[in-house]
Design an enzyme around this catalytic site. Structure first.
Site, PDB file in Angstrom:
ATOM      1  N   LYS A  13      -2.502   7.292   7.218  1.00 14.40           N
ATOM      2  CA  LYS A  13      -2.697   5.849   7.067  1.00 14.40           C
ATOM      3  C   LYS A  13      -2.620   5.437   5.595  1.00 14.40           C
ATOM      4  O   LYS A  13      -2.628   6.299   4.699  1.00 14.40           O
ATOM      5  CB  LYS A  13      -4.048   5.458   7.656  1.00 14.40           C
ATOM      6  CG  LYS A  13      -4.151   5.687   9.152  1.00 14.40           C
ATOM      7  CD  LYS A  13      -5.538   5.291   9.632  1.00 14.40           C
ATOM      8  CE  LYS A  13      -5.721   5.501  11.096  1.00 14.40           C
ATOM      9  NZ  LYS A  13      -7.076   5.090  11.533  1.00 14.40           N
ATOM     10  N   TYR A  30      -1.172  -0.759  18.265  1.00 14.30           N
ATOM     11  CA  TYR A  30      -2.595  -0.903  18.585  1.00 14.30           C
ATOM     12  C   TYR A  30      -2.835  -1.817  19.778  1.00 14.30           C
ATOM     13  O   TYR A  30      -3.928  -2.349  19.952  1.00 14.30           O
ATOM     14  CB  TYR A  30      -3.351  -1.421  17.365  1.00 14.30           C
ATOM     15  CG  TYR A  30      -3.545  -0.395  16.270  1.00 14.30           C
ATOM     16  CD1 TYR A  30      -4.160   0.821  16.530  1.00 14.30           C
ATOM     17  CD2 TYR A  30      -3.119  -0.650  14.976  1.00 14.30           C
ATOM     18  CE1 TYR A  30      -4.338   1.765  15.533  1.00 14.30           C
ATOM     19  CE2 TYR A  30      -3.304   0.285  13.966  1.00 14.30           C
ATOM     20  CZ  TYR A  30      -3.908   1.485  14.255  1.00 14.30           C
ATOM     21  OH  TYR A  30      -4.092   2.415  13.264  1.00 14.30           O
ATOM     22  N   ASN A  55     -10.284   6.022   7.693  1.00 11.01           N
ATOM     23  CA  ASN A  55     -10.456   7.411   8.123  1.00 11.01           C
ATOM     24  C   ASN A  55      -9.200   8.268   7.964  1.00 11.01           C
ATOM     25  O   ASN A  55      -9.048   9.286   8.603  1.00 11.01           O
ATOM     26  CB  ASN A  55     -11.009   7.483   9.543  1.00 11.01           C
ATOM     27  CG  ASN A  55     -10.077   6.905  10.590  1.00 11.01           C
ATOM     28  OD1 ASN A  55      -8.927   6.555  10.301  1.00 11.01           O
ATOM     29  ND2 ASN A  55     -10.567   6.800  11.801  1.00 11.01           N
ATOM     30  N   GLU A  80       3.966   6.562  21.501  1.00  5.14           N
ATOM     31  CA  GLU A  80       3.864   6.414  20.048  1.00  5.14           C
ATOM     32  C   GLU A  80       5.087   6.986  19.331  1.00  5.14           C
ATOM     33  O   GLU A  80       5.571   6.382  18.371  1.00  5.14           O
ATOM     34  CB  GLU A  80       2.568   7.048  19.540  1.00  5.14           C
ATOM     35  CG  GLU A  80       1.359   6.261  19.971  1.00  5.14           C
ATOM     36  CD  GLU A  80       0.071   6.749  19.359  1.00  5.14           C
ATOM     37  OE1 GLU A  80      -0.834   5.916  19.199  1.00  5.14           O
ATOM     38  OE2 GLU A  80      -0.057   7.947  19.031  1.00  5.14           O
TER      39      GLU A  80
END
Length: 154
Positions: A12, A52, A115, A130
């Protein structure tokens, strides 16, 4: 015998900004997983919302979308026996405070909203969905690592 599969992983924006891409790739390679696709990219809002989508009705949805589009990410596809579960174990719990030392989130994560890493969950079809969102078939490679005979029993 566990099944060989492909799974989606993304470093991320916080992990990218902290210079953790190489460390994370190294951990998966050390484990014996094989990188079959990788893309350093900026996610746009449409892709983020689709990625998402299962959280669309939750109060944190907009924050997720804003965060994942705030900077570049490293999207990857890893292959190996029971790859999804191996990656999930190596990542640790979603909340870094609940992650064991030695896991990626346990070692590098400090906050639930920052995270460091995303990996496909173990729900059937999650990997494929995904992977298809982020990669075209021709962007994924089939090859044999020279150490595969030493990693898995026949």
């Amino acid at each position: 015998m566990m099944s060989k599969e492909r799974t989606f992983v993304m470093v991320k924006p916080d992990g990218v900004q902290r210079g953790l891409i190489g460390e994370i790739i190294g951990r998966f390679e050390d484990r014996g997983l094989k990188l079959v696709g990788g893309k350093f990219m900026q996610i746009d809002r449409d892709l983020a919302e689709e990625h998402y989508g299962e959280h669309e009705d939750k109060p944190f949805f907009d924050d997720l979308v804003e965060f994942i589009t705030a900077g570049p990410v490293m999207a990857m596809v890893w292959e190996g026996q029971d790859a999804t579960q191996q990656v999930r174990t190596m990542m640790g719990e979603t909340d870094p405070a609940e992650s064991a030392p030695g896991t990626i989130r346990g070692d590098f994560g400090l906050d639930l909203g920052r995270n460091v890493i995303h990996g496909s969950d173990t729900e059937p079809g999650s990997n494929g969905r995904e992977i298809e969102l982020f990669f075209d078939d021709e962007e994924l490679l089939d090859y044999e690592r020279i150490d595969e005979a030493w990693l898995y029993e026949d």
